[in-house]
Scaffold this active site. Structure first.
Site, PDB file in Angstrom:
ATOM      1  N   ARG A 195       0.864  -1.182   0.000  1.00 52.58           N
ATOM      2  CA  ARG A 195       0.000   0.000   0.000  1.00 52.58           C
ATOM      3  C   ARG A 195       0.899   1.230   0.000  1.00 52.58           C
ATOM      4  O   ARG A 195       1.560   1.537   0.992  1.00 52.58           O
ATOM      5  CB  ARG A 195      -0.884  -0.009   1.247  1.00 52.58           C
ATOM      6  CG  ARG A 195      -2.053   0.962   1.194  1.00 52.58           C
ATOM      7  CD  ARG A 195      -2.802   0.967   2.517  1.00 52.58           C
ATOM      8  NE  ARG A 195      -2.115   1.802   3.496  1.00 52.58           N
ATOM      9  CZ  ARG A 195      -2.267   1.691   4.816  1.00 52.58           C
ATOM     10  NH1 ARG A 195      -3.041   0.746   5.308  1.00 52.58           N
ATOM     11  NH2 ARG A 195      -1.637   2.501   5.633  1.00 52.58           N
ATOM     12  N   HIS A 250      -3.844   4.769   4.622  1.00 50.02           N
ATOM     13  CA  HIS A 250      -5.056   3.956   4.488  1.00 50.02           C
ATOM     14  C   HIS A 250      -6.119   4.691   3.675  1.00 50.02           C
ATOM     15  O   HIS A 250      -6.777   4.107   2.816  1.00 50.02           O
ATOM     16  CB  HIS A 250      -5.609   3.612   5.866  1.00 50.02           C
ATOM     17  CG  HIS A 250      -6.930   2.904   5.831  1.00 50.02           C
ATOM     18  ND1 HIS A 250      -7.067   1.597   5.448  1.00 50.02           N
ATOM     19  CD2 HIS A 250      -8.191   3.356   6.099  1.00 50.02           C
ATOM     20  CE1 HIS A 250      -8.347   1.248   5.493  1.00 50.02           C
ATOM     21  NE2 HIS A 250      -9.046   2.303   5.877  1.00 50.02           N
ATOM     22  N   TYR A 262       2.305   5.500  11.531  1.00 53.14           N
ATOM     23  CA  TYR A 262       2.666   4.209  12.108  1.00 53.14           C
ATOM     24  C   TYR A 262       3.660   3.453  11.242  1.00 53.14           C
ATOM     25  O   TYR A 262       4.109   2.374  11.613  1.00 53.14           O
ATOM     26  CB  TYR A 262       1.401   3.356  12.315  1.00 53.14           C
ATOM     27  CG  TYR A 262       0.456   3.387  11.141  1.00 53.14           C
ATOM     28  CD1 TYR A 262       0.639   2.546  10.044  1.00 53.14           C
ATOM     29  CD2 TYR A 262      -0.612   4.281  11.121  1.00 53.14           C
ATOM     30  CE1 TYR A 262      -0.215   2.590   8.964  1.00 53.14           C
ATOM     31  CE2 TYR A 262      -1.480   4.324  10.035  1.00 53.14           C
ATOM     32  CZ  TYR A 262      -1.278   3.485   8.960  1.00 53.14           C
ATOM     33  OH  TYR A 262      -2.117   3.534   7.882  1.00 53.14           O
TER      34      TYR A 262
END
Length: 331
Positions: A246, A250, A258
Protein backbone atom coordinates in the site's frame (compact mmCIF):
# COMPACT_ATOMS: atom_id res chain seq x y z
CA UNK A 1 8.85 -11.66 -12.25
CA UNK A 2 7.34 -14.79 -13.75
CA UNK A 3 7.94 -15.14 -17.48
CA UNK A 4 4.76 -14.55 -19.45
CA UNK A 5 5.80 -17.51 -21.61
CA UNK A 6 4.77 -19.77 -18.74
CA UNK A 7 1.19 -18.61 -19.31
CA UNK A 8 -1.17 -18.14 -22.24
CA UNK A 9 -0.79 -14.35 -22.10
CA UNK A 10 0.09 -12.61 -25.36
CA UNK A 11 2.18 -9.48 -25.79
CA UNK A 12 -1.00 -7.58 -26.53
CA UNK A 13 -2.49 -8.84 -23.25
CA UNK A 14 0.55 -7.59 -21.36
CA UNK A 15 0.31 -4.17 -22.97
CA UNK A 16 -3.34 -3.94 -22.02
CA UNK A 17 -2.57 -5.07 -18.47
CA UNK A 18 -0.03 -2.28 -18.12
CA UNK A 19 -2.45 0.29 -19.53
CA UNK A 20 -5.12 -0.78 -17.06
CA UNK A 21 -2.64 -0.45 -14.21
CA UNK A 22 -1.51 2.93 -15.52
CA UNK A 23 -4.95 4.48 -15.94
CA UNK A 24 -5.94 3.22 -12.49
CA UNK A 25 -2.84 4.82 -11.00
CA UNK A 26 -3.38 8.12 -12.80
CA UNK A 27 -7.05 8.25 -11.80
CA UNK A 28 -6.07 7.53 -8.22
CA UNK A 29 -3.38 10.20 -8.22
CA UNK A 30 -5.81 12.75 -9.66
CA UNK A 31 -8.37 12.00 -6.95
CA UNK A 32 -5.72 12.54 -4.25
CA UNK A 33 -4.84 15.92 -5.78
CA UNK A 34 -8.51 16.90 -5.94
CA UNK A 35 -8.98 15.86 -2.33
CA UNK A 36 -6.05 17.98 -1.21
CA UNK A 37 -7.47 20.86 -3.23
CA UNK A 38 -10.72 20.57 -1.28
CA UNK A 39 -12.79 19.35 -4.24
CA UNK A 40 -13.29 15.75 -3.14
CA UNK A 41 -14.24 14.75 0.41
CA UNK A 42 -12.57 11.35 0.58
CA UNK A 43 -10.23 9.01 -1.30
CA UNK A 44 -9.23 5.43 -0.56
CA UNK A 45 -6.40 4.31 -2.76
CA UNK A 46 -5.41 1.36 -4.93
CA UNK A 47 -1.83 2.61 -5.41
CA UNK A 48 0.61 -0.29 -5.06
CA UNK A 49 -2.01 -3.01 -5.46
CA UNK A 50 -2.71 -2.63 -9.18
CA UNK A 51 -0.62 -5.67 -10.15
CA UNK A 52 -2.68 -7.98 -7.96
CA UNK A 53 -5.95 -6.57 -9.24
CA UNK A 54 -5.01 -6.60 -12.92
CA UNK A 55 -3.55 -10.10 -12.75
CA UNK A 56 -6.77 -11.35 -11.16
CA UNK A 57 -9.02 -9.41 -13.53
CA UNK A 58 -7.41 -10.76 -16.70
CA UNK A 59 -7.65 -14.33 -15.39
CA UNK A 60 -11.44 -14.07 -15.18
CA UNK A 61 -14.16 -13.94 -17.82
CA UNK A 62 -15.53 -10.43 -17.39
CA UNK A 63 -18.54 -11.19 -19.57
CA UNK A 64 -19.75 -13.96 -17.27
CA UNK A 65 -17.93 -14.07 -13.93
CA UNK A 66 -19.15 -11.95 -11.02
CA UNK A 67 -16.86 -9.85 -8.83
CA UNK A 68 -17.44 -8.65 -5.30
CA UNK A 69 -14.66 -6.10 -4.83
CA UNK A 70 -13.46 -4.23 -1.80
CA UNK A 71 -12.84 -0.51 -1.67
CA UNK A 72 -9.29 -0.51 -3.11
CA UNK A 73 -10.15 -2.42 -6.28
CA UNK A 74 -10.09 0.42 -8.80
CA UNK A 75 -7.93 -1.51 -11.29
CA UNK A 76 -10.13 -4.61 -10.99
CA UNK A 77 -13.39 -2.76 -11.63
CA UNK A 78 -11.80 -0.69 -14.40
CA UNK A 79 -11.00 -3.88 -16.33
CA UNK A 80 -14.52 -5.17 -15.72
CA UNK A 81 -16.10 -2.06 -17.23
CA UNK A 82 -16.16 0.83 -14.78
CA UNK A 83 -15.23 3.83 -16.93
CA UNK A 84 -12.93 6.67 -15.82
CA UNK A 85 -15.86 9.09 -15.98
CA UNK A 86 -17.98 6.78 -13.81
CA UNK A 87 -15.14 6.62 -11.29
CA UNK A 88 -14.96 10.41 -11.19
CA UNK A 89 -18.75 10.83 -10.97
CA UNK A 90 -18.65 8.69 -7.84
CA UNK A 91 -15.71 10.64 -6.41
CA UNK A 92 -17.57 13.93 -6.96
CA UNK A 93 -20.83 12.39 -5.65
CA UNK A 94 -22.80 13.45 -8.71
CA UNK A 95 -26.29 12.28 -9.56
CA UNK A 96 -25.16 10.24 -12.58
CA UNK A 97 -22.93 8.04 -10.40
CA UNK A 98 -23.80 4.46 -11.43
CA UNK A 99 -22.85 3.11 -8.02
CA UNK A 100 -25.28 5.00 -5.80
CA UNK A 101 -26.34 8.22 -7.48
CA UNK A 102 -23.86 10.12 -5.34
CA UNK A 103 -25.12 8.80 -1.98
CA UNK A 104 -22.25 6.49 -1.08
CA UNK A 105 -18.64 7.18 -0.23
CA UNK A 106 -16.13 6.57 -3.06
CA UNK A 107 -14.91 2.99 -3.36
CA UNK A 108 -18.35 1.41 -2.93
CA UNK A 109 -18.19 -0.21 -6.34
CA UNK A 110 -21.36 -1.38 -8.05
CA UNK A 111 -22.34 -1.80 -11.69
CA UNK A 112 -24.77 -4.52 -12.61
CA UNK A 113 -24.07 -4.24 -16.35
CA UNK A 114 -20.40 -5.07 -15.67
CA UNK A 115 -21.05 -7.97 -13.25
CA UNK A 116 -19.89 -5.88 -10.27
CA UNK A 117 -22.10 -6.68 -7.28
CA UNK A 118 -23.16 -3.95 -4.87
CA UNK A 119 -20.77 -3.47 -1.98
CA UNK A 120 -21.76 -2.69 1.60
CA UNK A 121 -19.94 -0.32 3.93
CA UNK A 122 -19.29 -2.91 6.62
CA UNK A 123 -16.03 -4.65 5.69
CA UNK A 124 -16.13 -8.32 4.67
CA UNK A 125 -19.86 -8.45 3.95
CA UNK A 126 -18.89 -9.03 0.32
CA UNK A 127 -17.73 -12.55 1.25
CA UNK A 128 -21.16 -14.07 2.03
CA UNK A 129 -22.61 -12.13 -0.92
CA UNK A 130 -20.05 -13.65 -3.28
CA UNK A 131 -20.44 -17.11 -1.80
CA UNK A 132 -24.20 -16.85 -2.22
CA UNK A 133 -23.74 -15.95 -5.89
CA UNK A 134 -21.44 -18.93 -6.40
CA UNK A 135 -23.99 -21.21 -4.72
CA UNK A 136 -26.60 -20.05 -7.25
CA UNK A 137 -24.12 -20.73 -10.06
CA UNK A 138 -23.60 -24.28 -8.86
CA UNK A 139 -27.33 -24.91 -8.45
CA UNK A 140 -27.94 -23.66 -12.00
CA UNK A 141 -25.05 -25.68 -13.44
CA UNK A 142 -23.30 -22.59 -14.79
CA UNK A 143 -19.65 -22.59 -15.86
CA UNK A 144 -18.65 -19.34 -14.22
CA UNK A 145 -17.19 -18.16 -10.93
CA UNK A 146 -17.72 -15.59 -8.23
CA UNK A 147 -14.72 -13.64 -6.91
CA UNK A 148 -14.49 -11.76 -3.63
CA UNK A 149 -11.51 -9.61 -2.68
CA UNK A 150 -10.58 -8.18 0.69
CA UNK A 151 -7.68 -6.91 2.75
CA UNK A 152 -5.92 -9.06 5.30
CA UNK A 153 -7.55 -7.16 8.17
CA UNK A 154 -10.97 -8.32 7.00
CA UNK A 155 -9.95 -11.95 7.47
CA UNK A 156 -10.47 -11.40 11.21
CA UNK A 157 -14.18 -10.76 10.65
CA UNK A 158 -16.75 -13.50 11.17
CA UNK A 159 -18.15 -13.10 7.65
CA UNK A 160 -14.83 -14.34 6.26
CA UNK A 161 -14.87 -17.60 8.21
CA UNK A 162 -18.58 -18.26 7.73
CA UNK A 163 -18.43 -17.62 3.99
CA UNK A 164 -15.35 -19.73 3.35
CA UNK A 165 -16.64 -22.58 5.48
CA UNK A 166 -19.85 -22.67 3.42
CA UNK A 167 -17.91 -22.49 0.15
CA UNK A 168 -15.66 -25.35 1.26
CA UNK A 169 -18.48 -27.60 2.40
CA UNK A 170 -20.42 -27.18 -0.84
CA UNK A 171 -17.40 -27.08 -3.18
CA UNK A 172 -18.56 -23.85 -4.76
CA UNK A 173 -17.14 -22.06 -7.83
CA UNK A 174 -15.78 -19.31 -5.60
CA UNK A 175 -12.41 -17.56 -5.34
CA UNK A 176 -11.40 -15.47 -2.34
CA UNK A 177 -8.47 -13.15 -3.04
CA UNK A 178 -6.75 -11.58 -0.05
CA UNK A 179 -4.83 -8.45 -1.05
CA UNK A 180 -2.39 -8.48 1.84
CA UNK A 181 -0.78 -5.04 2.03
CA UNK A 182 0.43 -5.75 5.57
CA UNK A 183 -1.69 -3.14 7.38
CA UNK A 184 -5.31 -3.21 8.48
CA UNK A 185 -5.41 0.59 8.65
CA UNK A 186 -2.69 0.97 11.32
CA UNK A 187 -2.53 -2.62 12.62
CA UNK A 188 0.44 -4.61 11.22
CA UNK A 189 0.11 -8.25 10.27
CA UNK A 190 1.89 -9.59 13.36
CA UNK A 191 -0.89 -8.11 15.52
CA UNK A 192 -3.63 -9.21 13.11
CA UNK A 193 -2.97 -12.96 12.80
CA UNK A 194 -0.51 -15.58 14.07
CA UNK A 195 -0.41 -17.82 10.99
CA UNK A 196 2.65 -17.79 8.75
CA UNK A 197 0.40 -17.51 5.71
CA UNK A 198 -3.24 -16.57 5.55
CA UNK A 199 -3.57 -18.94 2.60
CA UNK A 200 -2.83 -21.80 5.02
CA UNK A 201 -6.30 -21.29 6.49
CA UNK A 202 -7.66 -22.93 3.35
CA UNK A 203 -6.78 -26.32 4.83
CA UNK A 204 -9.37 -25.84 7.56
CA UNK A 205 -12.04 -25.02 5.01
CA UNK A 206 -11.23 -27.95 2.75
CA UNK A 207 -10.21 -25.88 -0.24
CA UNK A 208 -7.10 -25.01 -2.23
CA UNK A 209 -4.86 -22.34 -0.68
CA UNK A 210 -1.92 -20.54 -2.25
CA UNK A 211 0.25 -17.49 -1.61
CA UNK A 212 1.56 -15.44 -4.52
CA UNK A 213 3.71 -12.36 -5.13
CA UNK A 214 1.09 -9.64 -5.50
CA UNK A 215 3.60 -7.28 -7.12
CA UNK A 216 3.85 -9.64 -10.11
CA UNK A 217 0.72 -9.42 -12.29
CA UNK A 218 1.81 -12.41 -14.38
CA UNK A 219 2.21 -14.65 -11.33
CA UNK A 220 -1.16 -13.52 -9.99
CA UNK A 221 -2.74 -14.19 -13.38
CA UNK A 222 -1.36 -17.75 -13.45
CA UNK A 223 -2.56 -18.61 -9.95
CA UNK A 224 -5.98 -17.07 -10.50
CA UNK A 225 -6.41 -18.72 -13.90
CA UNK A 226 -5.74 -22.09 -12.30
CA UNK A 227 -8.19 -21.30 -9.50
CA UNK A 228 -10.87 -20.45 -12.04
CA UNK A 229 -10.28 -23.68 -13.96
CA UNK A 230 -10.64 -25.71 -10.77
CA UNK A 231 -13.84 -23.87 -9.92
CA UNK A 232 -15.62 -24.38 -13.24
CA UNK A 233 -14.48 -28.01 -13.30
CA UNK A 234 -16.29 -28.71 -10.06
CA UNK A 235 -13.16 -28.89 -7.88
CA UNK A 236 -14.35 -26.25 -5.45
CA UNK A 237 -13.19 -22.94 -4.05
CA UNK A 238 -9.74 -21.40 -3.65
CA UNK A 239 -8.20 -19.02 -1.12
CA UNK A 240 -5.45 -16.93 -2.74
CA UNK A 241 -3.23 -14.59 -0.73
CA UNK A 242 -1.40 -11.95 -2.77
CA UNK A 243 1.38 -10.14 -0.91
CA UNK A 244 1.23 -6.54 -2.04
CA UNK A 245 2.10 -2.98 -1.01
CA UNK A 246 0.00 0.00 0.00
CA UNK A 247 1.86 3.07 -1.25
CA UNK A 248 -0.48 5.60 0.34
CA UNK A 249 -1.98 6.07 3.79
CA UNK A 250 -5.06 3.96 4.49
CA UNK A 251 -7.22 6.78 3.19
CA UNK A 252 -7.10 10.54 2.69
CA UNK A 253 -8.05 10.89 6.39
CA UNK A 254 -5.10 8.82 7.68
CA UNK A 255 -1.77 10.38 8.72
CA UNK A 256 0.19 7.11 8.20
CA UNK A 257 2.63 7.86 11.04
CA UNK A 258 2.67 4.21 12.11
CA UNK A 259 5.04 3.36 9.22
CA UNK A 260 8.70 4.33 9.20
CA UNK A 261 10.33 6.51 6.57
CA UNK A 262 12.57 3.60 5.56
CA UNK A 263 9.56 1.36 5.02
CA UNK A 264 7.83 3.95 2.86
CA UNK A 265 10.99 4.45 0.80
CA UNK A 266 11.34 0.70 0.28
CA UNK A 267 7.71 0.48 -0.82
CA UNK A 268 8.28 3.10 -3.51
CA UNK A 269 11.32 1.17 -4.74
CA UNK A 270 9.13 -1.94 -5.04
CA UNK A 271 6.27 -0.16 -6.84
CA UNK A 272 4.56 -2.78 -9.05
CA UNK A 273 3.84 -0.26 -11.81
CA UNK A 274 7.54 0.49 -12.21
CA UNK A 275 8.69 -3.12 -11.98
CA UNK A 276 6.14 -4.26 -14.57
CA UNK A 277 7.13 -1.42 -16.89
CA UNK A 278 10.80 -2.41 -16.66
CA UNK A 279 9.90 -6.04 -17.35
CA UNK A 280 7.96 -5.09 -20.49
CA UNK A 281 10.82 -2.89 -21.68
CA UNK A 282 13.37 -5.67 -21.07
CA UNK A 283 11.22 -8.13 -23.01
CA UNK A 284 10.85 -5.62 -25.90
CA UNK A 285 7.08 -5.79 -25.54
CA UNK A 286 6.94 -2.00 -25.30
CA UNK A 287 9.39 0.83 -25.92
CA UNK A 288 9.75 4.42 -24.79
CA UNK A 289 7.65 5.74 -27.66
CA UNK A 290 4.83 3.37 -26.72
CA UNK A 291 5.04 4.57 -23.10
CA UNK A 292 4.97 8.23 -24.11
CA UNK A 293 1.90 7.64 -26.26
CA UNK A 294 0.16 5.65 -23.53
CA UNK A 295 0.82 8.34 -20.91
CA UNK A 296 -0.52 11.06 -23.22
CA UNK A 297 -3.63 9.06 -24.08
CA UNK A 298 -4.37 8.28 -20.44
CA UNK A 299 -3.71 11.84 -19.28
CA UNK A 300 -6.28 13.07 -21.80
CA UNK A 301 -8.78 10.43 -20.66
CA UNK A 302 -8.35 11.39 -17.00
CA UNK A 303 -8.64 15.09 -17.80
CA UNK A 304 -11.84 14.58 -19.77
CA UNK A 305 -13.34 12.34 -17.08
CA UNK A 306 -12.51 14.90 -14.38
CA UNK A 307 -14.01 17.82 -16.30
CA UNK A 308 -17.18 15.94 -17.19
CA UNK A 309 -17.74 14.70 -13.65
CA UNK A 310 -17.04 18.03 -11.99
CA UNK A 311 -19.51 19.74 -14.34
CA UNK A 312 -22.21 17.10 -13.81
CA UNK A 313 -25.19 18.03 -11.59
CA UNK A 314 -25.92 16.63 -8.17
CA UNK A 315 -28.98 14.44 -7.73
CA UNK A 316 -32.27 16.02 -6.77
CA UNK A 317 -32.81 16.17 -3.00
CA UNK A 318 -35.65 13.62 -3.08
CA UNK A 319 -33.24 11.07 -4.59
CA UNK A 320 -31.92 10.54 -1.05
CA UNK A 321 -35.11 8.59 -0.33
CA UNK A 322 -35.04 6.39 -3.43
CA UNK A 323 -34.83 2.64 -2.68
CA UNK A 324 -35.27 3.44 1.02
CA UNK A 325 -39.06 3.48 1.36
CA UNK A 326 -41.71 1.67 -0.59
CA UNK A 327 -42.80 3.68 -3.60
CA UNK A 328 -46.57 3.60 -4.19
CA UNK A 329 -48.25 4.91 -7.31
CA UNK A 330 -51.41 6.60 -6.12
CA UNK A 331 -52.35 7.61 -9.64
Amino acid sequence: MLSYKETDLTESDLQQMYKTMLISRRLDERMWLLNRAGKLPFVISCQGQEATQVGAAFALDKENDIINPYYRDLALVTHFGMTPEETMLSAFARGADVQSGGRQMPGHFSKKASNIMTQGSAVTTQIPHAVGASYAMKMDGEKRVSLATLGEGSTSQGDFHEGLNFAGVHKLPFICLIENNKYAISVPTHLQYAADKLSDRAIGYGMHGEQVDGNDPIAVYKVMKEARERAINGEGASLIEALSIRLTPHSSDDDDKYRTADELTKNKEDDCLESFKLYLLDENIIDEDWLTEAEAEIKDTVNQATKAAEAAPYAEAEHALKHVYEEVDNG
